[in-house]
Scaffold this motif. Sequence first.
Motif, PDB file in Angstrom:
ATOM      1  N   PHE A 173       0.835  -1.206   0.000  1.00 50.58           N
ATOM      2  CA  PHE A 173       0.000   0.000   0.000  1.00 50.58           C
ATOM      3  C   PHE A 173       0.873   1.260   0.000  1.00 50.58           C
ATOM      4  CE2 PHE A 173      -3.462  -2.591   2.273  1.00 50.58           C
ATOM      5  CZ  PHE A 173      -4.125  -2.835   1.084  1.00 50.58           C
ATOM      6  N   MET A 174       1.953   1.223   0.811  1.00 53.46           N
ATOM      7  CA  MET A 174       2.860   2.369   0.861  1.00 53.46           C
ATOM      8  C   MET A 174       3.522   2.591  -0.492  1.00 53.46           C
ATOM      9  SD  MET A 174       4.820   1.970   4.530  1.00 53.46           S
ATOM     10  CE  MET A 174       3.957   2.092   6.101  1.00 53.46           C
ATOM     11  N   GLY A 175       3.950   1.489  -1.122  1.00 52.02           N
ATOM     12  CA  GLY A 175       4.584   1.602  -2.418  1.00 52.02           C
ATOM     13  C   GLY A 175       3.650   2.155  -3.478  1.00 52.02           C
ATOM     14  N   VAL A 176       2.404   1.666  -3.486  1.00 52.75           N
ATOM     15  CA  VAL A 176       1.422   2.145  -4.470  1.00 52.75           C
ATOM     16  C   VAL A 176       1.118   3.622  -4.230  1.00 52.75           C
ATOM     17  CG1 VAL A 176      -0.954   1.912  -5.266  1.00 52.75           C
ATOM     18  CG2 VAL A 176       0.428  -0.130  -4.873  1.00 52.75           C
ATOM     19  N   ARG A 177       0.985   4.006  -2.943  1.00 48.08           N
ATOM     20  CA  ARG A 177       0.733   5.415  -2.648  1.00 48.08           C
ATOM     21  C   ARG A 177       1.899   6.272  -3.123  1.00 48.08           C
ATOM     22  NH1 ARG A 177      -0.191   7.327   3.465  1.00 48.08           N
ATOM     23  NH2 ARG A 177       1.992   6.678   3.613  1.00 48.08           N
ATOM     24  N   GLN A 212       3.496  10.545  -7.153  1.00 46.77           N
ATOM     25  CA  GLN A 212       4.596  11.174  -7.880  1.00 46.77           C
ATOM     26  C   GLN A 212       4.044  12.160  -8.908  1.00 46.77           C
ATOM     27  OE1 GLN A 212       7.441   8.305  -9.424  1.00 46.77           O
ATOM     28  NE2 GLN A 212       7.123   6.998  -7.624  1.00 46.77           N
ATOM     29  N   GLU A 213       4.729  13.281  -9.059  1.00 44.16           N
ATOM     30  CA  GLU A 213       4.249  14.332  -9.962  1.00 44.16           C
ATOM     31  C   GLU A 213       4.087  13.833 -11.386  1.00 44.16           C
ATOM     32  OE1 GLU A 213       5.901  18.229  -9.943  1.00 44.16           O
ATOM     33  OE2 GLU A 213       6.421  18.150  -7.812  1.00 44.16           O
ATOM     34  N   GLN A 214       5.019  12.975 -11.821  1.00 45.48           N
ATOM     35  CA  GLN A 214       4.937  12.473 -13.197  1.00 45.48           C
ATOM     36  C   GLN A 214       3.672  11.654 -13.409  1.00 45.48           C
ATOM     37  OE1 GLN A 214       7.389  12.176 -10.995  1.00 45.48           O
ATOM     38  NE2 GLN A 214       9.422  12.061 -11.960  1.00 45.48           N
ATOM     39  N   ILE A 215       3.333  10.833 -12.406  1.00 47.34           N
ATOM     40  CA  ILE A 215       2.134   9.992 -12.536  1.00 47.34           C
ATOM     41  C   ILE A 215       0.876  10.853 -12.484  1.00 47.34           C
ATOM     42  CG2 ILE A 215       0.848   8.085 -11.519  1.00 47.34           C
ATOM     43  CD1 ILE A 215       3.525   7.282 -12.767  1.00 47.34           C
ATOM     44  N   PHE A 234      26.219  -1.392  -3.498  1.00 48.14           N
ATOM     45  CA  PHE A 234      25.606  -0.322  -4.281  1.00 48.14           C
ATOM     46  C   PHE A 234      24.224   0.053  -3.734  1.00 48.14           C
ATOM     47  CE2 PHE A 234      28.898  -1.459  -7.279  1.00 48.14           C
ATOM     48  CZ  PHE A 234      29.238  -0.229  -7.816  1.00 48.14           C
ATOM     49  N   SER A 235      23.519  -0.909  -3.162  1.00 45.41           N
ATOM     50  CA  SER A 235      22.227  -0.610  -2.546  1.00 45.41           C
ATOM     51  C   SER A 235      22.404   0.354  -1.388  1.00 45.41           C
ATOM     52  CB  SER A 235      21.569  -1.909  -2.052  1.00 45.41           C
ATOM     53  OG  SER A 235      20.377  -1.635  -1.356  1.00 45.41           O
ATOM     54  N   SER A 236      23.457   0.132  -0.600  1.00 47.59           N
ATOM     55  CA  SER A 236      23.745   1.007   0.531  1.00 47.59           C
ATOM     56  C   SER A 236      24.195   2.389   0.055  1.00 47.59           C
ATOM     57  CB  SER A 236      24.816   0.359   1.407  1.00 47.59           C
ATOM     58  OG  SER A 236      25.070   1.127   2.555  1.00 47.59           O
ATOM     59  N   LEU A 237      25.047   2.421  -0.964  1.00 47.49           N
ATOM     60  CA  LEU A 237      25.520   3.701  -1.487  1.00 47.49           C
ATOM     61  C   LEU A 237      24.374   4.541  -2.044  1.00 47.49           C
ATOM     62  CD1 LEU A 237      28.864   2.997  -3.426  1.00 47.49           C
ATOM     63  CD2 LEU A 237      28.571   4.105  -1.200  1.00 47.49           C
ATOM     64  N   LEU A 238      23.420   3.870  -2.712  1.00 49.94           N
ATOM     65  CA  LEU A 238      22.300   4.585  -3.337  1.00 49.94           C
ATOM     66  C   LEU A 238      21.192   4.925  -2.343  1.00 49.94           C
ATOM     67  CD1 LEU A 238      22.019   2.535  -6.673  1.00 49.94           C
ATOM     68  CD2 LEU A 238      22.887   4.877  -6.403  1.00 49.94           C
ATOM     69  N   GLY A 239      21.314   4.413  -1.113  1.00 47.50           N
ATOM     70  CA  GLY A 239      20.314   4.715  -0.082  1.00 47.50           C
ATOM     71  C   GLY A 239      18.955   4.100  -0.359  1.00 47.50           C
ATOM     72  N   LEU A 240      18.939   2.890  -0.930  1.00 53.66           N
ATOM     73  CA  LEU A 240      17.658   2.244  -1.234  1.00 53.66           C
ATOM     74  C   LEU A 240      16.923   1.853   0.040  1.00 53.66           C
ATOM     75  CD1 LEU A 240      18.372  -0.126  -4.265  1.00 53.66           C
ATOM     76  CD2 LEU A 240      16.991   1.931  -4.222  1.00 53.66           C
ATOM     77  N   LYS A 241      15.623   2.118   0.073  1.00 53.24           N
ATOM     78  CA  LYS A 241      14.795   1.781   1.233  1.00 53.24           C
ATOM     79  C   LYS A 241      13.420   1.330   0.740  1.00 53.24           C
ATOM     80  CE  LYS A 241      17.088   5.252   4.129  1.00 53.24           C
ATOM     81  NZ  LYS A 241      16.913   6.480   4.948  1.00 53.24           N
ATOM     82  N   LEU A 268       7.842  -2.937  -3.672  1.00 49.79           N
ATOM     83  CA  LEU A 268       8.159  -2.131  -2.488  1.00 49.79           C
ATOM     84  C   LEU A 268       8.977  -0.892  -2.832  1.00 49.79           C
ATOM     85  CD1 LEU A 268       9.164  -4.941   0.046  1.00 49.79           C
ATOM     86  CD2 LEU A 268       6.906  -3.943  -0.341  1.00 49.79           C
ATOM     87  N   TYR A 269       9.319  -0.740  -4.114  1.00 51.27           N
ATOM     88  CA  TYR A 269      10.189   0.368  -4.510  1.00 51.27           C
ATOM     89  C   TYR A 269       9.532   1.261  -5.569  1.00 51.27           C
ATOM     90  CZ  TYR A 269      13.523  -2.157  -1.749  1.00 51.27           C
ATOM     91  OH  TYR A 269      14.132  -2.782  -0.689  1.00 51.27           O
ATOM     92  N   LEU A 270       8.209   1.276  -5.545  1.00 53.39           N
ATOM     93  CA  LEU A 270       7.469   2.147  -6.442  1.00 53.39           C
ATOM     94  C   LEU A 270       7.470   3.594  -5.950  1.00 53.39           C
ATOM     95  CD1 LEU A 270       4.396  -0.173  -7.162  1.00 53.39           C
ATOM     96  CD2 LEU A 270       6.443   0.154  -8.565  1.00 53.39           C
ATOM     97  N   ASN A 271       8.225   3.835  -4.877  1.00 53.57           N
ATOM     98  CA  ASN A 271       8.314   5.168  -4.278  1.00 53.57           C
ATOM     99  C   ASN A 271       9.393   6.020  -4.953  1.00 53.57           C
ATOM    100  OD1 ASN A 271      10.440   3.612  -3.411  1.00 53.57           O
ATOM    101  ND2 ASN A 271      10.249   4.136  -1.248  1.00 53.57           N
ATOM    102  N   GLY A 272       9.640   5.762  -6.220  1.00 57.16           N
ATOM    103  CA  GLY A 272      10.639   6.538  -6.949  1.00 57.16           C
ATOM    104  C   GLY A 272      12.010   5.890  -7.007  1.00 57.16           C
ATOM    105  N   GLN A 273      12.134   4.651  -6.484  1.00 59.96           N
ATOM    106  CA  GLN A 273      13.439   3.988  -6.451  1.00 59.96           C
ATOM    107  C   GLN A 273      13.479   2.724  -7.302  1.00 59.96           C
ATOM    108  OE1 GLN A 273      13.974   3.440  -2.128  1.00 59.96           O
ATOM    109  NE2 GLN A 273      15.471   5.094  -2.194  1.00 59.96           N
TER     110      GLN A 273
END
Length: 467
Positions: A126-130, A135-138, A407-414, A428-433
């Motif tokens: 739900f968080m990912g979909v929200r 997102q402005e583009q969507i 690289f996941s840590s360097l890019l700050g993926l969450k 889980l990464y539809l939040n722009g990542q």
Amino acid sequence: MSENRQIAEEVIEAVGGKDNIESVAHCATRLRLMVADKSKIDQEKVESIAKVKGAFFNSGQYQIIFGTGTVNRIYDEVTQFGFTTRSASEQKKEARKKGSRLQRMIRTFGDVFVPIIPVLVATGLFMGVRGLVMQEQILGLFGMKPDDVSENFILYTQVLTDTAFIFLPALVAWSTFKVFGGTPIIGLVLGLMLVSPSLPNAWDVAGGDVKPIHFFGFIPVVGYQASVIPAFIAGLIGAKLEKYLRKRIPEILDLILTPFLTLLVMSVLSLLIIGPIFHSVEQWILSAATVILSWPYGISGILLGGLNQLIVITGVHHIFNMLEIQLLSKYHDNPYNAIVTCAAAAQAGATLAVALKTKSAKLKALAFPSSLSAFLGITEPAIFGVNLRYGKPFLMGLIGGAVGGFFSSLLGLKGTGMAITVLPGTLLYLNGQVFQYIFVNLLAVAVAFILTWWFGYSDDAKEESNE
């Protein structure tokens, strides 16, 4: 004699004979055996049997992979020899009784949190979909801006994403009571007491807007929204107390007095002692985990990404469920998921390399579906059936996981949730990542695949290991 009957006889002989088999079960693809002495198993002989696509120990069970449909027929033949039969779930419970005290304790700890995970997975999605739709583009595709989104829609999304964490102590206490033999509904009510609206809200207190209630002038009492450890300890002690009371209260009074006394005693203990003490412990653990995950130069990604699948082998990886739940409940994101998903993806890449490089039809039949399973986030078949079996592919997978984690840590993926990784974890990464997520996973797969192809596997080495 039918072929399946002969296979059943060969399996029984290869695992040490009838006397070495304690019980038999099966799942969709595997025959699962509980054995008395695993040293009596002839691994080579098992793997040479027709229709066997691999065999390994996992969670106290010896699991022989036959594949969908075939396993049912082999199971039917094996049970004709008079073995004790179990359902897969019953046999798992039987398996949990084995192993060291620490392993049993961690499995029990996992049993508490595993039933809660599905709702947290849903919440994360739900968080990912929200995050995606906001997102402005969507929004621009529909001629909208973030300010145009209805307040009622925002409120609805908060219901979807916040409810599970607000009432998390109730879920934890319910599950803990169930696992330790108490009455789950009593645990549920006890957990709800910890988040009662009559208490100061934990998030408001943390924000400085509200002050805690002080009992006896020095014991701070607040609601425990999103807390895990206080609810777990309260549930554990509460279940033990309920069982103690049931043995001593006359049956005619049991229905009235046992729930009353259990909730009375545990509400006092939970709010005045367990809550304040273990909430502090929880904050220390979370702070330590946050520090480790924020180590600079990608160090945390290298360590966690490289070691995660070693922990999976021990079967104690479920203990990290609590950490992920804490991260999500406090920060609403989960950097741990982003790192360990690379570890799973890398093992999938190593297994895929074996599948494509080998000329053995039998190994291909095992490695391809095992690789697919790992790409879906379930790495045990790939690890135990292929990579550990030949050694080097597993090591190459660990290296791939470390590179991806770096690289996941360097890019700050969450991620916005937990428990799903690799392909399903994309949600889980539809939040722009999402593109960064795909990149680190492809990198982990590529490193493990290339290293396995060049250095990690050859059919000559396979033949030497079978000699």
